[in-house]
Design a protein around this motif. Structure first.
Motif, PDB file in Angstrom:
ATOM      1  N   VAL A   1       0.962  -1.276   0.047  1.00 43.93           N
ATOM      2  CA  VAL A   1       0.110  -0.001  -0.012  1.00 43.93           C
ATOM      3  C   VAL A   1       0.953   1.184   0.386  1.00 43.93           C
ATOM      4  O   VAL A   1       1.419   1.285   0.772  1.00 43.93           O
ATOM      5  N   ALA A   2       0.722   2.018  -0.823  1.00 52.00           N
ATOM      6  CA  ALA A   2       1.503   3.412  -1.215  1.00 52.00           C
ATOM      7  C   ALA A   2       0.712   4.627  -0.592  1.00 52.00           C
ATOM      8  O   ALA A   2       1.453   5.539  -0.075  1.00 52.00           O
ATOM      9  N   LEU A   3      -0.491   4.824  -0.707  1.00 49.36           N
ATOM     10  CA  LEU A   3      -1.225   5.848  -0.244  1.00 49.36           C
ATOM     11  C   LEU A   3      -2.519   5.193   0.446  1.00 49.36           C
ATOM     12  O   LEU A   3      -3.279   4.414   0.028  1.00 49.36           O
ATOM     13  N   VAL A   4      -3.059   5.902   1.580  1.00 52.93           N
ATOM     14  CA  VAL A   4      -4.149   5.609   2.346  1.00 52.93           C
ATOM     15  C   VAL A   4      -4.843   6.927   2.705  1.00 52.93           C
ATOM     16  O   VAL A   4      -4.114   7.792   3.143  1.00 52.93           O
ATOM     17  N   ALA A   5      -6.188   7.116   2.495  1.00 56.21           N
ATOM     18  CA  ALA A   5      -6.929   8.104   2.839  1.00 56.21           C
ATOM     19  C   ALA A   5      -8.326   7.696   3.402  1.00 56.21           C
ATOM     20  O   ALA A   5      -8.879   6.739   2.829  1.00 56.21           O
ATOM     21  N   ALA A   6      -8.714   8.549   4.249  1.00 54.97           N
ATOM     22  CA  ALA A   6     -10.117   8.273   5.037  1.00 54.97           C
ATOM     23  C   ALA A   6     -10.802   9.615   5.460  1.00 54.97           C
ATOM     24  O   ALA A   6     -10.033  10.572   5.648  1.00 54.97           O
ATOM     25  N   VAL A   7     -12.047   9.587   5.016  1.00 56.95           N
ATOM     26  CA  VAL A   7     -12.698  10.907   5.237  1.00 56.95           C
ATOM     27  C   VAL A   7     -14.027  10.467   5.925  1.00 56.95           C
ATOM     28  O   VAL A   7     -14.701   9.497   5.671  1.00 56.95           O
ATOM     29  N   SER A   8     -14.508  11.322   7.117  1.00 55.72           N
ATOM     30  CA  SER A   8     -15.800  11.100   7.577  1.00 55.72           C
ATOM     31  C   SER A   8     -16.803  12.275   7.406  1.00 55.72           C
ATOM     32  O   SER A   8     -16.065  13.402   7.434  1.00 55.72           O
ATOM     33  N   THR A   9     -18.022  12.062   6.966  1.00 56.29           N
ATOM     34  CA  THR A   9     -18.872  12.961   6.885  1.00 56.29           C
ATOM     35  C   THR A   9     -20.448  12.732   7.530  1.00 56.29           C
ATOM     36  O   THR A   9     -20.424  11.438   7.879  1.00 56.29           O
ATOM     37  N   ALA A  10     -21.406  13.340   7.491  1.00 59.53           N
ATOM     38  CA  ALA A  10     -22.590  13.040   7.822  1.00 59.53           C
ATOM     39  C   ALA A  10     -23.022  11.881   6.945  1.00 59.53           C
ATOM     40  O   ALA A  10     -24.101  11.056   7.144  1.00 59.53           O
ATOM     41  N   HIS A  11     -23.037  12.126   5.537  1.00 63.76           N
ATOM     42  CA  HIS A  11     -23.771  11.567   4.622  1.00 63.76           C
ATOM     43  C   HIS A  11     -22.527  10.951   3.598  1.00 63.76           C
ATOM     44  O   HIS A  11     -21.685  11.440   3.333  1.00 63.76           O
ATOM     45  N   ARG A  12     -23.018   9.784   2.830  1.00 65.65           N
ATOM     46  CA  ARG A  12     -22.137   9.069   1.868  1.00 65.65           C
ATOM     47  C   ARG A  12     -21.460   9.822   0.881  1.00 65.65           C
ATOM     48  O   ARG A  12     -20.453   9.917   0.292  1.00 65.65           O
ATOM     49  N   ALA A  13     -22.605  10.759   0.358  1.00 64.47           N
ATOM     50  CA  ALA A  13     -22.229  11.332  -1.062  1.00 64.47           C
ATOM     51  C   ALA A  13     -20.999  12.419  -0.745  1.00 64.47           C
ATOM     52  O   ALA A  13     -20.160  12.468  -1.382  1.00 64.47           O
ATOM     53  N   ALA A  14     -21.146  12.968   0.320  1.00 58.32           N
ATOM     54  CA  ALA A  14     -20.225  14.058   0.688  1.00 58.32           C
ATOM     55  C   ALA A  14     -19.101  13.371   0.912  1.00 58.32           C
ATOM     56  O   ALA A  14     -17.849  13.862   0.737  1.00 58.32           O
ATOM     57  N   ALA A  15     -18.915  12.106   1.711  1.00 59.58           N
ATOM     58  CA  ALA A  15     -17.825  11.357   2.039  1.00 59.58           C
ATOM     59  C   ALA A  15     -16.926  10.775   0.793  1.00 59.58           C
ATOM     60  O   ALA A  15     -16.018  10.995   0.613  1.00 59.58           O
ATOM     61  N   PHE A  16     -17.791  10.397  -0.296  1.00 56.32           N
ATOM     62  CA  PHE A  16     -17.063   9.848  -1.475  1.00 56.32           C
ATOM     63  C   PHE A  16     -16.569  11.296  -2.342  1.00 56.32           C
ATOM     64  O   PHE A  16     -15.369  11.061  -2.532  1.00 56.32           O
ATOM     65  N   ALA A  17     -17.223  12.199  -2.124  1.00 55.51           N
ATOM     66  CA  ALA A  17     -16.648  13.355  -2.901  1.00 55.51           C
ATOM     67  C   ALA A  17     -15.402  13.833  -2.162  1.00 55.51           C
ATOM     68  O   ALA A  17     -14.371  14.138  -2.909  1.00 55.51           O
ATOM     69  N   ALA A  18     -15.745  14.128  -0.912  1.00 54.07           N
ATOM     70  CA  ALA A  18     -14.246  14.339  -0.308  1.00 54.07           C
ATOM     71  C   ALA A  18     -12.928  13.553  -0.358  1.00 54.07           C
ATOM     72  O   ALA A  18     -12.062  14.107  -0.362  1.00 54.07           O
ATOM     73  N   CYS A  19     -13.171  12.460  -0.230  1.00 50.63           N
ATOM     74  CA  CYS A  19     -12.069  11.487  -0.477  1.00 50.63           C
ATOM     75  C   CYS A  19     -11.534  11.310  -1.850  1.00 50.63           C
ATOM     76  O   CYS A  19     -10.289  11.255  -1.879  1.00 50.63           O
ATOM     77  N   ALA A  20     -12.332  11.493  -2.738  1.00 48.33           N
ATOM     78  CA  ALA A  20     -11.935  11.640  -4.161  1.00 48.33           C
ATOM     79  C   ALA A  20     -11.183  12.904  -4.313  1.00 48.33           C
ATOM     80  O   ALA A  20     -10.013  12.781  -4.958  1.00 48.33           O
ATOM     81  N   ARG A  21     -11.671  13.859  -3.755  1.00 49.33           N
ATOM     82  CA  ARG A  21     -10.963  15.190  -3.782  1.00 49.33           C
ATOM     83  C   ARG A  21      -9.536  15.197  -3.113  1.00 49.33           C
ATOM     84  O   ARG A  21      -8.570  15.543  -3.623  1.00 49.33           O
ATOM     85  N   LEU A  22      -9.622  14.422  -1.963  1.00 48.60           N
ATOM     86  CA  LEU A  22      -8.230  14.249  -1.245  1.00 48.60           C
ATOM     87  C   LEU A  22      -7.241  13.483  -2.014  1.00 48.60           C
ATOM     88  O   LEU A  22      -6.029  13.925  -2.110  1.00 48.60           O
ATOM     89  N   VAL A  23      -7.796  12.329  -2.670  1.00 47.96           N
ATOM     90  CA  VAL A  23      -6.824  11.469  -3.394  1.00 47.96           C
ATOM     91  C   VAL A  23      -6.151  12.237  -4.626  1.00 47.96           C
ATOM     92  O   VAL A  23      -4.871  12.284  -4.928  1.00 47.96           O
ATOM     93  N   ASP A  24      -7.137  12.856  -5.198  1.00 45.91           N
ATOM     94  CA  ASP A  24      -6.859  13.657  -6.493  1.00 45.91           C
ATOM     95  C   ASP A  24      -5.919  14.795  -6.117  1.00 45.91           C
ATOM     96  O   ASP A  24      -4.651  14.852  -6.932  1.00 45.91           O
ATOM     97  N   GLU A  25      -6.096  15.494  -5.332  1.00 41.58           N
ATOM     98  CA  GLU A  25      -5.224  16.741  -4.743  1.00 41.58           C
ATOM     99  C   GLU A  25      -3.640  15.976  -4.325  1.00 41.58           C
ATOM    100  O   GLU A  25      -2.749  16.712  -4.478  1.00 41.58           O
ATOM    101  N   VAL A  26      -3.868  15.113  -3.509  1.00 42.44           N
ATOM    102  CA  VAL A  26      -2.569  14.687  -2.947  1.00 42.44           C
ATOM    103  C   VAL A  26      -1.738  14.115  -4.356  1.00 42.44           C
ATOM    104  O   VAL A  26      -0.475  14.416  -4.361  1.00 42.44           O
TER     105      VAL A  26
END
Length: 143
Positions: free
Chosen positions: A95-120
């Motif tokens: 494993v080279a990269l690990v990311a995790a994000v928590s939010t109230a709802h799944r759509a926001a969590a998926f979007a935030a995690c994708a944004r995090l990985v893409d920006e990294v």
């Protein structure tokens, strides 16, 4: 939510990465969703067999990683962010990269995690040296 109310974790390390630890780091009683991602070393790239690789990071890598994590955590929908990138020699399946994000709802969590990985991937000053089965090698993301 302000960034002070969010949990932000980010590191660059030679140690193996632990997905469960990252998910635990973003645990929050308000969260209805935790989305995580693992970037793993694959055995091919652009049709060529890869036997191993090595990541080398610039001294600013930790600061950049934390900056990206803080930007994602500044989103009012995000409760917590944890992200780590490995450096050093890695084998196929590591494993080279690990990311995790928590939010109230799944759509926001998926979007935030994708944004995090893409920006990294876009901003982190870490370069990858791939070794191919034919003995050749190449540096990726190297200026």
């Amino acid at each position: 939510m302000t960034i002070e109310e969010s949990t932000v974790f980010g590191t660059v390390t030679e140690e193996p990465l632990d997905l469960a630890a990252h998910e635990a780091a973003v645990a929050d009683r308000r969260a209805g969703a935790v989305v995580s991602f693992q970037g793993m070393v694959r055995d091919h790239d652009h049709g060529r067999a890869v036997t191993s690789l090595e990541y080398e990071g610039h001294p600013s890598a930790v600061a950049v990683l934390r900056e990206v994590a803080a930007e994602v955590a500044a989103d009012p929908d995000v409760y917590a962010v944890a992200v780590s990138h490995r450096v050093g020699p890695l084998g196929i399946g590591d494993v080279a990269l690990v990311a995790a994000v928590s939010t109230a709802h799944r759509a926001a969590a998926f979007a935030a995690c994708a944004r995090l990985v893409d920006e990294v991937k876009a901003r982190l000053p870490i370069w990858k040296r791939q070794v191919f089965a034919d003995g050749t090698e190449e540096w990726v993301n190297c200026p």
